[in-house]
Design a protein around this motif. Sequence first.
Motif, PDB file in Angstrom:
ATOM      1  N   PRO A  39       0.798  -1.235   0.000  1.00  0.00           N
ATOM      2  CA  PRO A  39       0.000   0.000   0.000  1.00  0.00           C
ATOM      3  C   PRO A  39       0.827   1.280   0.000  1.00  0.00           C
ATOM      4  N   ASP A  40       1.910   1.308   0.776  1.00  0.00           N
ATOM      5  CA  ASP A  40       2.750   2.502   0.804  1.00  0.00           C
ATOM      6  C   ASP A  40       3.476   2.697  -0.526  1.00  0.00           C
ATOM      7  N   GLU A  41       3.963   1.593  -1.113  1.00  0.00           N
ATOM      8  CA  GLU A  41       4.611   1.680  -2.418  1.00  0.00           C
ATOM      9  C   GLU A  41       3.632   2.199  -3.470  1.00  0.00           C
ATOM     10  N   SER A  42       2.427   1.639  -3.440  1.00  0.00           N
ATOM     11  CA  SER A  42       1.393   2.047  -4.385  1.00  0.00           C
ATOM     12  C   SER A  42       1.073   3.527  -4.253  1.00  0.00           C
ATOM     13  N   LYS A  43       0.900   3.975  -3.020  1.00  0.00           N
ATOM     14  CA  LYS A  43       0.556   5.378  -2.768  1.00  0.00           C
ATOM     15  C   LYS A  43       1.643   6.315  -3.273  1.00  0.00           C
ATOM     16  N   GLU A  44       2.904   5.975  -2.987  1.00  0.00           N
ATOM     17  CA  GLU A  44       4.015   6.842  -3.374  1.00  0.00           C
ATOM     18  C   GLU A  44       4.211   6.866  -4.887  1.00  0.00           C
ATOM     19  N   LEU A  45       4.072   5.721  -5.543  1.00  0.00           N
ATOM     20  CA  LEU A  45       4.263   5.681  -6.991  1.00  0.00           C
ATOM     21  C   LEU A  45       3.142   6.425  -7.706  1.00  0.00           C
ATOM     22  N   LEU A  46       1.907   6.237  -7.259  1.00  0.00           N
ATOM     23  CA  LEU A  46       0.804   6.979  -7.864  1.00  0.00           C
ATOM     24  C   LEU A  46       0.967   8.480  -7.663  1.00  0.00           C
ATOM     25  N   ALA A  47       1.390   8.888  -6.470  1.00  0.00           N
ATOM     26  CA  ALA A  47       1.579  10.315  -6.199  1.00  0.00           C
ATOM     27  C   ALA A  47       2.636  10.907  -7.132  1.00  0.00           C
ATOM     28  N   PHE A  48       3.732  10.178  -7.347  1.00  0.00           N
ATOM     29  CA  PHE A  48       4.766  10.648  -8.280  1.00  0.00           C
ATOM     30  C   PHE A  48       4.208  10.784  -9.689  1.00  0.00           C
ATOM     31  N   LEU A  49       3.486   9.768 -10.153  1.00  0.00           N
ATOM     32  CA  LEU A  49       2.955   9.794 -11.516  1.00  0.00           C
ATOM     33  C   LEU A  49       1.911  10.893 -11.691  1.00  0.00           C
ATOM     34  N   PHE A  50       1.073  11.112 -10.682  1.00  0.00           N
ATOM     35  CA  PHE A  50       0.088  12.191 -10.762  1.00  0.00           C
ATOM     36  C   PHE A  50       0.783  13.551 -10.870  1.00  0.00           C
ATOM     37  N   ARG A  51       1.821  13.771 -10.071  1.00  0.00           N
ATOM     38  CA  ARG A  51       2.565  15.033 -10.146  1.00  0.00           C
ATOM     39  C   ARG A  51       3.193  15.204 -11.521  1.00  0.00           C
ATOM     40  N   HIS A  52       3.776  14.116 -12.010  1.00  0.00           N
ATOM     41  CA  HIS A  52       4.469  14.166 -13.298  1.00  0.00           C
ATOM     42  C   HIS A  52       3.509  14.498 -14.442  1.00  0.00           C
ATOM     43  N   MET A  53       2.378  13.825 -14.503  1.00  0.00           N
ATOM     44  CA  MET A  53       1.500  13.967 -15.671  1.00  0.00           C
ATOM     45  C   MET A  53       0.685  15.254 -15.658  1.00  0.00           C
ATOM     46  N   THR A  54       0.603  15.935 -14.533  1.00  0.00           N
ATOM     47  CA  THR A  54      -0.174  17.174 -14.473  1.00  0.00           C
ATOM     48  C   THR A  54       0.710  18.416 -14.357  1.00  0.00           C
ATOM     49  N   GLN A  55       2.016  18.264 -14.578  1.00  0.00           N
ATOM     50  CA  GLN A  55       2.889  19.435 -14.538  1.00  0.00           C
ATOM     51  C   GLN A  55       2.536  20.387 -15.680  1.00  0.00           C
ATOM     52  N   ALA A  56       2.933  21.646 -15.541  1.00  0.00           N
ATOM     53  CA  ALA A  56       2.523  22.706 -16.464  1.00  0.00           C
ATOM     54  C   ALA A  56       2.865  22.392 -17.917  1.00  0.00           C
ATOM     55  N   ALA A  57       3.964  21.700 -18.160  1.00  0.00           N
ATOM     56  CA  ALA A  57       4.398  21.418 -19.530  1.00  0.00           C
ATOM     57  C   ALA A  57       3.416  20.544 -20.294  1.00  0.00           C
ATOM     58  N   PHE A  58       2.573  19.808 -19.576  1.00  0.00           N
ATOM     59  CA  PHE A  58       1.647  18.883 -20.229  1.00  0.00           C
ATOM     60  C   PHE A  58       0.198  19.361 -20.176  1.00  0.00           C
ATOM     61  N   ARG A  59      -0.037  20.592 -19.703  1.00  0.00           N
ATOM     62  CA  ARG A  59      -1.411  21.058 -19.479  1.00  0.00           C
ATOM     63  C   ARG A  59      -1.876  22.047 -20.542  1.00  0.00           C
ATOM     64  N   PHE A  60      -3.199  22.118 -20.692  1.00  0.00           N
ATOM     65  CA  PHE A  60      -3.841  23.135 -21.534  1.00  0.00           C
ATOM     66  C   PHE A  60      -5.135  23.556 -20.847  1.00  0.00           C
ATOM     67  N   ARG A  61      -5.350  24.864 -20.749  1.00  0.00           N
ATOM     68  CA  ARG A  61      -6.560  25.404 -20.116  1.00  0.00           C
ATOM     69  C   ARG A  61      -7.488  25.951 -21.200  1.00  0.00           C
ATOM     70  N   HIS A  62      -8.682  25.394 -21.265  1.00  0.00           N
ATOM     71  CA  HIS A  62      -9.672  25.850 -22.241  1.00  0.00           C
ATOM     72  C   HIS A  62     -10.648  26.816 -21.595  1.00  0.00           C
ATOM     73  N   ARG A  63     -10.724  28.026 -22.144  1.00  0.00           N
ATOM     74  CA  ARG A  63     -11.681  29.029 -21.691  1.00  0.00           C
ATOM     75  C   ARG A  63     -12.919  28.944 -22.555  1.00  0.00           C
ATOM     76  N   TRP A  64     -14.051  28.656 -21.916  1.00  0.00           N
ATOM     77  CA  TRP A  64     -15.285  28.417 -22.649  1.00  0.00           C
ATOM     78  C   TRP A  64     -15.889  29.696 -23.224  1.00  0.00           C
ATOM     79  N   GLU A  65     -16.507  29.539 -24.388  1.00  0.00           N
ATOM     80  CA  GLU A  65     -17.389  30.541 -24.962  1.00  0.00           C
ATOM     81  C   GLU A  65     -18.681  29.833 -25.359  1.00  0.00           C
ATOM     82  N   PRO A  66     -19.813  30.539 -25.335  1.00  0.00           N
ATOM     83  CA  PRO A  66     -21.072  29.896 -25.725  1.00  0.00           C
ATOM     84  C   PRO A  66     -21.000  29.313 -27.135  1.00  0.00           C
ATOM     85  N   LYS A  67     -21.748  28.223 -27.326  1.00  0.00           N
ATOM     86  CA  LYS A  67     -21.891  27.569 -28.632  1.00  0.00           C
ATOM     87  C   LYS A  67     -20.601  26.879 -29.088  1.00  0.00           C
TER      88      LYS A  67
END
Length: 285
Positions: A220-248
């Motif tokens: 469980p501790d190994e699982s928690k730590e590895l998932l936490a690392f992967l979550f941090r890695h995949m959501t870093q700014a270099a891999f993100r895009f923010r979509h600002r909505w407009e109607p239609k």
Amino acid sequence: MMVSSLTIEPCNNNFGAVLRDIQLHKDSSDTVTESIRKALGSYGFLIIPDQSLNPEGLEVLAARMGEFGVEPYLGSMDGYRHIVEVRREASETTPIFGSQWHSDWSFQDIPPAATMLYGVEVPPIGGDTVFADSMRAFEHLSPKMTKLLSDLQGVHTAAPSYGLKGLFAKDDSSRSMKIKVSAEAEKTQRHPIVRKHPDTGRCSLYINHVYTTAIEGLDPDESKELLAFLFRHMTQAAFRFRHRWEPKTLLIWDNRSVIHYADGGYEGYRRLMYRATLKGERPLA
């Protein structure tokens, strides 16, 4: 590039694209539909502005794109079996739907390949949809890490959100969406952590913060730590895009290669979207 009348403008790093010069309620050609499918696999998500879609129109468009997915814990609109209202009234005080990183319904045996979301009422502030590129995230891991992950399975469950003690079980009467909670949400499903896209052959990290709760076979501790690392890695700014909505605007994203979340910041304003999901395939390594 140009396909028929359809213009595709890639976003930064070819993550996401804007589709222009098309009216999807008018152009139902197989050429356009296939171009959209291919673009989705290539770019991960598509922004299609200036569309005129009602619930029936979105349902017809989704049916052209593929088979409908199953929405297990969301009630559909009256008269439109495959369309869900993603609605939040100005006075609501419940948690924002979809407000943490996730891939839609990854806890299903056959999760949806794609989600379609159409902006009906868009608040003047907030309410962005933020994406992270799970493919580029995988490709930027070290060879030793990718080898380690290639044999691992993630444990997915809907319990944190839709279980009898989950987030939405605590809703108050202000909730306007038709959200269901169930003991069925306590079930678990295993999927490869490294998933190969059936159309492009590229691999992605198929895990997410909401539904992936453990890694099978690890302490469980190994699982928690590895998932936490992967979550941090995949959501870093270099891999993100923010979509600002407009109607239609119609947004389509590939649940096999991206994760996303719905941002807040529009308290006091109403937000209304129409949503449909498209059936996928069992995730394979």
